[in-house]
Design a protein around this motif. Structure first.
Motif, PDB file in Angstrom:
ATOM      1  N   ARG B 254       0.839  -1.193   0.000  1.00 51.79           N
ATOM      2  CA  ARG B 254       0.000   0.000   0.000  1.00 51.79           C
ATOM      3  C   ARG B 254       0.870   1.236   0.000  1.00 51.79           C
ATOM      4  N   GLU B 255       0.276   2.352  -0.353  1.00 56.14           N
ATOM      5  CA  GLU B 255       1.004   3.625  -0.309  1.00 56.14           C
ATOM      6  C   GLU B 255       1.082   4.081   1.132  1.00 56.14           C
ATOM      7  N   LEU B 256       2.256   4.497   1.559  1.00 50.16           N
ATOM      8  CA  LEU B 256       2.339   5.101   2.883  1.00 50.16           C
ATOM      9  C   LEU B 256       2.214   6.600   2.714  1.00 50.16           C
ATOM     10  N   PRO B 257       1.148   7.179   3.229  1.00 49.36           N
ATOM     11  CA  PRO B 257       1.048   8.634   3.115  1.00 49.36           C
ATOM     12  C   PRO B 257       2.135   9.298   3.954  1.00 49.36           C
ATOM     13  N   GLU B 258       2.465  10.508   3.580  1.00 50.44           N
ATOM     14  CA  GLU B 258       3.460  11.254   4.360  1.00 50.44           C
ATOM     15  C   GLU B 258       2.958  11.399   5.791  1.00 50.44           C
ATOM     16  N   LEU B 259       3.904  11.467   6.719  1.00 52.47           N
ATOM     17  CA  LEU B 259       3.508  11.751   8.091  1.00 52.47           C
ATOM     18  C   LEU B 259       2.867  13.124   8.116  1.00 52.47           C
ATOM     19  N   PRO B 260       1.862  13.297   8.959  1.00 54.82           N
ATOM     20  CA  PRO B 260       1.235  14.618   9.039  1.00 54.82           C
ATOM     21  C   PRO B 260       2.275  15.659   9.444  1.00 54.82           C
ATOM     22  N   ALA B 261       2.117  16.837   8.879  1.00 54.44           N
ATOM     23  CA  ALA B 261       3.053  17.905   9.221  1.00 54.44           C
ATOM     24  C   ALA B 261       2.901  18.240  10.691  1.00 54.44           C
ATOM     25  N   LYS B 262       4.023  18.464  11.334  1.00 59.95           N
ATOM     26  CA  LYS B 262       3.950  18.863  12.733  1.00 59.95           C
ATOM     27  C   LYS B 262       3.535  20.320  12.771  1.00 59.95           C
ATOM     28  N   SER B 263       3.116  20.783  13.866  1.00 62.31           N
ATOM     29  CA  SER B 263       2.807  22.202  14.114  1.00 62.31           C
ATOM     30  C   SER B 263       1.518  22.320  14.867  1.00 62.31           C
ATOM     31  N   GLY B 264       0.618  21.380  14.656  1.00 60.30           N
ATOM     32  CA  GLY B 264      -0.695  21.402  15.277  1.00 60.30           C
ATOM     33  C   GLY B 264      -0.716  22.059  16.635  1.00 60.30           C
ATOM     34  N   GLY B 265      -0.116  21.430  17.618  1.00 57.12           N
ATOM     35  CA  GLY B 265      -0.238  21.907  18.987  1.00 57.12           C
ATOM     36  C   GLY B 265       0.706  23.047  19.297  1.00 57.12           C
ATOM     37  N   GLU B 266       0.372  23.736  20.355  1.00 55.75           N
ATOM     38  CA  GLU B 266       1.212  24.808  20.840  1.00 55.75           C
ATOM     39  C   GLU B 266       2.137  24.214  21.900  1.00 55.75           C
ATOM     40  N   ILE B 267       3.396  24.579  21.869  1.00 55.42           N
ATOM     41  CA  ILE B 267       4.292  24.091  22.906  1.00 55.42           C
ATOM     42  C   ILE B 267       4.096  24.916  24.172  1.00 55.42           C
ATOM     43  N   GLY B 268       3.751  24.237  25.252  1.00 56.65           N
ATOM     44  CA  GLY B 268       3.463  24.936  26.496  1.00 56.65           C
ATOM     45  C   GLY B 268       4.745  25.445  27.154  1.00 56.65           C
ATOM     46  N   ARG B 269       4.566  26.268  28.163  1.00 57.62           N
ATOM     47  CA  ARG B 269       5.760  26.838  28.784  1.00 57.62           C
ATOM     48  C   ARG B 269       6.200  26.079  30.025  1.00 57.62           C
ATOM     49  N   GLU B 270       5.241  25.667  30.850  1.00 61.53           N
ATOM     50  CA  GLU B 270       5.624  24.934  32.057  1.00 61.53           C
ATOM     51  C   GLU B 270       6.080  23.524  31.658  1.00 61.53           C
ATOM     52  N   VAL B 292      23.436  16.030  33.076  1.00 64.24           N
ATOM     53  CA  VAL B 292      22.511  16.354  31.982  1.00 64.24           C
ATOM     54  C   VAL B 292      21.319  17.146  32.518  1.00 64.24           C
ATOM     55  N   SER B 293      20.997  18.257  31.833  1.00 58.34           N
ATOM     56  CA  SER B 293      19.834  19.053  32.203  1.00 58.34           C
ATOM     57  C   SER B 293      19.017  19.348  30.957  1.00 58.34           C
ATOM     58  N   PHE B 294      17.725  19.205  31.042  1.00 61.88           N
ATOM     59  CA  PHE B 294      16.852  19.675  29.967  1.00 61.88           C
ATOM     60  C   PHE B 294      15.423  19.781  30.462  1.00 61.88           C
ATOM     61  N   ASP B 295      14.628  20.558  29.742  1.00 63.32           N
ATOM     62  CA  ASP B 295      13.199  20.668  30.011  1.00 63.32           C
ATOM     63  C   ASP B 295      12.450  20.061  28.840  1.00 63.32           C
ATOM     64  N   LEU B 296      11.351  19.428  29.150  1.00 65.48           N
ATOM     65  CA  LEU B 296      10.504  18.872  28.102  1.00 65.48           C
ATOM     66  C   LEU B 296       9.112  19.447  28.309  1.00 65.48           C
ATOM     67  N   HIS B 297       8.611  20.120  27.263  1.00 63.11           N
ATOM     68  CA  HIS B 297       7.372  20.875  27.426  1.00 63.11           C
ATOM     69  C   HIS B 297       6.170  20.148  26.872  1.00 63.11           C
ATOM     70  N   PRO B 298       4.985  20.554  27.301  1.00 58.99           N
ATOM     71  CA  PRO B 298       3.773  19.946  26.737  1.00 58.99           C
ATOM     72  C   PRO B 298       3.741  20.189  25.235  1.00 58.99           C
ATOM     73  N   GLY B 299       3.323  19.201  24.493  1.00 66.55           N
ATOM     74  CA  GLY B 299       3.217  19.368  23.044  1.00 66.55           C
ATOM     75  C   GLY B 299       4.547  19.329  22.336  1.00 66.55           C
ATOM     76  N   GLU B 300       5.546  18.782  23.002  1.00 67.77           N
ATOM     77  CA  GLU B 300       6.872  18.780  22.404  1.00 67.77           C
ATOM     78  C   GLU B 300       7.420  17.349  22.296  1.00 67.77           C
ATOM     79  N   ILE B 301       8.142  17.099  21.209  1.00 64.98           N
ATOM     80  CA  ILE B 301       8.941  15.876  21.133  1.00 64.98           C
ATOM     81  C   ILE B 301      10.400  16.296  21.186  1.00 64.98           C
ATOM     82  N   LEU B 302      11.089  15.861  22.208  1.00 64.24           N
ATOM     83  CA  LEU B 302      12.509  16.190  22.345  1.00 64.24           C
ATOM     84  C   LEU B 302      13.304  14.952  21.961  1.00 64.24           C
TER      85      LEU B 302
END
Lengths: 363, 534
Positions: B254-270, B292-302
């Motif tokens: 079968r044809e694999l459609p392209e992955l949906p474009a990201k952007s939909g959600g807003e990246i939260g701040r907290e 190692v230090s990092f923050d991971l926000h809502p709506g984000e893939i890190l």
């Protein structure tokens, strides 16, 4: 491709077969192999007997007579099977969690020690049924404690349970002998006898079958419910099959390990109570003909399944009583019975009825 | 063997490399057909990629060529002559060798011993070490492989072990080399080196079959491609006649459609996940994770990139609560969960897709219903008064199996009877069912075919769309670039590089993974001068 050999069913292809058929397929080969092993054992046994100068047919008859030839002998087999069912459960439950509880012998002895102690020191006026209840419960708890020790050592400091179990076997046996020699000494090579009204009642006239057999049956049912119907049983199996996966999905594996061991020990302790209150009426020196260790074989032949413990225990008990009958009838040493058990276990191992998987060794 | 020297030199090639032609190959295991009238042709001196999803019959076909599997029907011709190998030894004798996915090396032997193992007697193996090493060293030189013949296998990195496997075949005169999924455990640089080596072998006149399910590798390497689907030939095409899309279609049907474009959600701040100055030791390896230090926000893939063994696994295990945290803090949704147990972490809203699906993700000998219920049983919500709600577990499993399109959708099937892709769907279903705040996914598509990988990626994106956060640890750069909002490169346990995905390229990431940070931005701190911390 898959990193493990594909099973007969192949990925993605739904296999249409009823659950029952699948189950039959699951145990039928094992049952068949057990039968093959039994036939082969009989053959080897016959050859051995013939070499000793006795007609194998006579010997087999004598053997059968001893195990189930009359109701009295069959009753003896039932009572030994009751002990073996409990010590079999003592091995099977921890084994399901991949914990090698080889301390059933110690749990049996410590249970017997607790049983005789309670039965002899509970106040005189106490009604028999109450004394029996307290004694049985106490012996079961004592066995649980004897299982708890290797469990907690395993869970906290990762002490090898095989070693701790074996050490506790020696202590358990020593305590039993201490009861015989010092605590409750009697004329013969056993403790004082437990008063009659504190013994488990006979339930089959003409035999020595007591309510101990019912206790063993109850133990099997409890184990069955535990393993297939409770959250704890589920967790015991999960921990046994893949400790990592169990842990990362949030199971408290240490707690499961301790509980699996304590529950196994409880069954061992119950076996001790049955031996004292349901069979011997005292702790008799050498009363356990390695029944605790034999429980391991019982559990493995039953493939750790509680219900299969019953036929497995009956089989091993019959070998025991059968060889007593053999000795009585033909004068062949009961040691031949030991050889018989060993031959059978080796054959069962060779035929793969007993399967040990060391999945965790790789980690 | 000639007088004087007992240890044979590497076998010299005699004559041209023979072609292989397999026609009408069929093989069934019980009621399952692995190969159904498959044709396969290998031309002399080509790199031929055998492509297909998991379970398409690739390994069976090559097993037949290599003499490990007997076909039920069909014919194998080698250089025009009909052959029927009864064992791998037999095949090797005729110049056909195979490198398995799992190497067949004796870990405690050295390279030279492994290479000659089976072609010299055990006595010679013990007594003539020097000569053996010399022979193997000559052979390595001849095939332009940089291998120390006296090194012990267990001390060698995985890619070198693979080279030893190949050398072993060449030493015994293999002219046709089959490689089964050779890149499955290699990092990007190692894959590049492997491919260079294979091309070199082709120049030297060898024929190569590479079994894979990865499209990228086909594009890079293949002279021709044969695609198998469900045990049958889908297509055979030569370079120039295929692209990734057409191959994917041939593989999956079968044809694999392209992955949906990201952007939909807003990246939260907290931040949903906050990791601060984390230090983790792993056994003898101190500072496997080194501040190692990092923050991971809502709506984000890190995304977390890095060559294998640079602290990713320890980071994963520490965050999953199965490896002790030495110092530093971890917060989920503002709650300090440093040092919490896996149970506590789950309660705080964490889910984990572990990279070792069979070792940590699933209990293979339990049913799908039980696997789907693992976390619920652990949390105590699948039981009442200690008694399991079996029926509840099963009906819930049925729903999940359907929702996640697991096949077979049979809650009683054992997890081990499923293909890798379906196993991973089961893990996904379980881990997403609790609607976690934070999902950690480590190499979530490793070993999966394109269809299943695509499915997993869509699920990860939908977690992001729902305002949850995903920490994606992967050694697949394409995957990271495709899914991540920001990418971190871990190197020797530290963050060497951190940037939004639109600012990075494969080249930049590759350099950072090799240890040099081109335009280092680690939370504003230049990472080329990493700050030493306790």
């Amino acid at each position: 491709m898959a990193t493990r050999p594909e099973p007969a069913g192949v990925p993605g292809v739904p296999v249409d077969r009823s659950e029952v058929a699948a189950r039959v397929r699951g145990w039928a080969p094992s049952l068949l192999r057990t039968l093959i092993a039994l036939v082969a054992t009989a053959a080897i046994f016959s050859a051995l007997i013939a070499a000793l100068g006795v007609n194998p047919a006579d010997a087999l008859t004598a053997f059968w007579e001893g195990a189930a030839g009359n109701t009295f002998n069959f009753g003896q087999t039932v009572m030994i099977a009751s002990l073996l069912a409990c010590t079999g459960l003592a091995a099977a439950i921890p084994f399901q969690a991949r914990l090698w509880n080889v301390g059933g012998e110690g749990q049996l002895w410590f249970g017997a020690f607790a049983a005789v102690t309670l039965a002899l020191i509970l106040p005189d006026g106490m009604p028999g049924w109450l004394a029996i209840t307290i004694t049985v419960a106490g012996a079961t708890l004592a066995g649980a404690f004897w299982g708890f020790i290797p469990g907690i050592l395993k869970a906290t400091v990762n002490a090898n349970e095989v070693i701790t179990c074996l050490m506790l076997v020696f202590i358990g046996i020593a305590l039993g002998n201490y009861a015989i020699s010092t605590l409750f000494p009697s004329e013969s090579n056993q403790t004082e006898s437990v008063p009659f009204d504190r013994l488990l009642p006979n339930i089959w006239t003409g035999t020595l079958v007591t309510a101990g057999a019912l206790l063993a049956l109850g133990a099997v049912l409890v184990a069955l419910t535990l393993m297939s119907g409770t959250s704890l049983g589920f967790q015991i199996r999960a921990v046994g099959l893949n400790r990592n996966a169990a842990r990362i999905s949030g199971m408290r594996t240490g707690r499961v390990i301790v509980l699996a061991f304590a529950i196994g020990g409880a069954f061992g302790g119950l076996a001790g109570a049955i031996a004292v209150l349901g069979i011997n009426g005292a702790v008799v020196a050498g009363f356990s003909a390695n029944f605790g260790f034999l429980g391991i074989a019982v559990a493995l032949v039953a493939r750790l399944k509680p219900l299969w413990i019953i036929p497995s225990a009956l089989l091993f008990a019959a070998l025991r009583t059968g060889s007593s009958g053999l000795q009585a009838q033909t004068g062949i040493s009961a040691t031949v019975g030991e050889i018989l058990v060993t031959v059978l276990v080796v054959l069962l191992l060779a035929l793969g009825v007993i399967r040990l998987r060391y999945a965790e060794a790789a980690q | 063997m000639s007088e004087g020297s007992v240890i044979p030199a590497a076998r010299e090639a005699a004559g041209p490399v023979p072609g292989v032609r397999m026609t009408g190959i069929s093989k069934a295991y019980g009621s399952t057909v692995a190969n159904d009238r498959v044709d396969f042709e290998l031309l002399p001196g080509e790199i031929h990629v055998l492509l297909g999803e998991n379970g398409a019959g690739k390994t069976t076909l090559m097993g037949i060529l290599f003499g490990m599997v007997r076909p039920d029907a069909g014919e194998v011709r080698l250089g025009g002559e009909t052959v029927s190998f009864s064992s791998p030894e037999d095949a090797l004798e005729r110049g056909v060798g195979m490198v398995h996915q799992h190497f067949m090396l004796v870990q405690d032997f050295n390279v030279a011993e492994n290479v000659v193992l089976g072609s010299v007697s055990p006595l010679d193996l013990m007594l003539r070490r020097a000569e053996i090493e010399r022979r193997v060293s000559e052979a390595a030189e001849r095939f332009e492989m940089d291998i120390d013949p006296s090194a012990r296998i267990r001390d060698l990195p995985i890619d070198t072990q693979q080279r030893v496997e190949i050398l072993k075949l060449l030493y015994r005169g293999a002219r046709i080399v089959i490689l089964d999924e050779p890149t499955s455990s290699l990092g990007p640089a190692q894959i590049e080196a492997l491919f260079a080596g294979l091309k070199q072998l082709r120049e030297a006149g060898h024929s190569i079959v590479m079994v894979t399910h990865k499209l990228g590798e086909v594009m890079e390497l293949a002279d021709r491609v044969t695609v198998l689907k469900d045990g049958r030939n889908a297509t055979t095409v030569a370079r120039g006649e295929f692209d990734e899309r057409s191959l994917a279609k041939a593989m999956t049907g079968r044809e694999l459609p392209e992955l949906p474009a990201k952007s939909g959600g807003e990246i939260g701040r907290e931040p949903l996940l906050r990791v601060d100055d984390l230090v983790v030791h792993s056994g003898a390896r101190l500072h496997a994770v080194h501040g190692v230090s990092f923050d991971l926000h809502p709506g984000e893939i890190l995304g977390i990139a890095g060559v294998e063994g640079n602290g990713q696994r320890e980071l994963l295990d520490a965050l999953a609560g199965v490896l002790e945290i030495e110092s530093g803090t971890v917060e989920i949704g503002g709650r300090d969960v440093t040092g919490a147990s896996p149970k506590g972490l789950r309660e705080a809203g964490l889910s984990i897709i572990h990279e070792d699906r069979q070792g940590w993700g699933l209990v293979l000998d339990m049913s799908l219903a039980e696997n789907l219920g693992l976390a619920d049983v652990a949390a105590g919500i699948a039981s009442r008064h200690g008694f399991l709600r079996r029926r509840g577990l099963k009906s819930r499993a049925r729903g999940l199996l359907e929702e996640y399109d697991v096949r077979p959708a049979n809650p009683d099937a054992l997890a081990l009877s499923l293909s890798g892709g379906n196993q991973q769907k089961v893990v996904l279903a379980r881990e997403l069912a609790s609607d976690p705040q934070v999902l950690i996914a480590a190499n979530p598509v490793s070993g999966l075919d394109v269809g299943a990988a695509d499915y997993v990626h869509r699920r990860l994106l939908s977690v992001r769309e729902h305002g949850r956060a995903v920490l994606l640890i992967s050694h697949d750069l394409d995957e990271l670039l495709q899914l991540s909002d920001r990418i971190i490169v871990l190197h020797r346990g530290r963050i060497l590089y951190l940037a939004p995905v639109h600012e990075v390229s494969i080249d930049v990431l590759s350099m950072a993974m090799a240890g040099s940070a081109p335009s280092p931005v680690a939370d504003g701190v230049p990472a080329s001068a990493p700050v030493e911390r306790g």
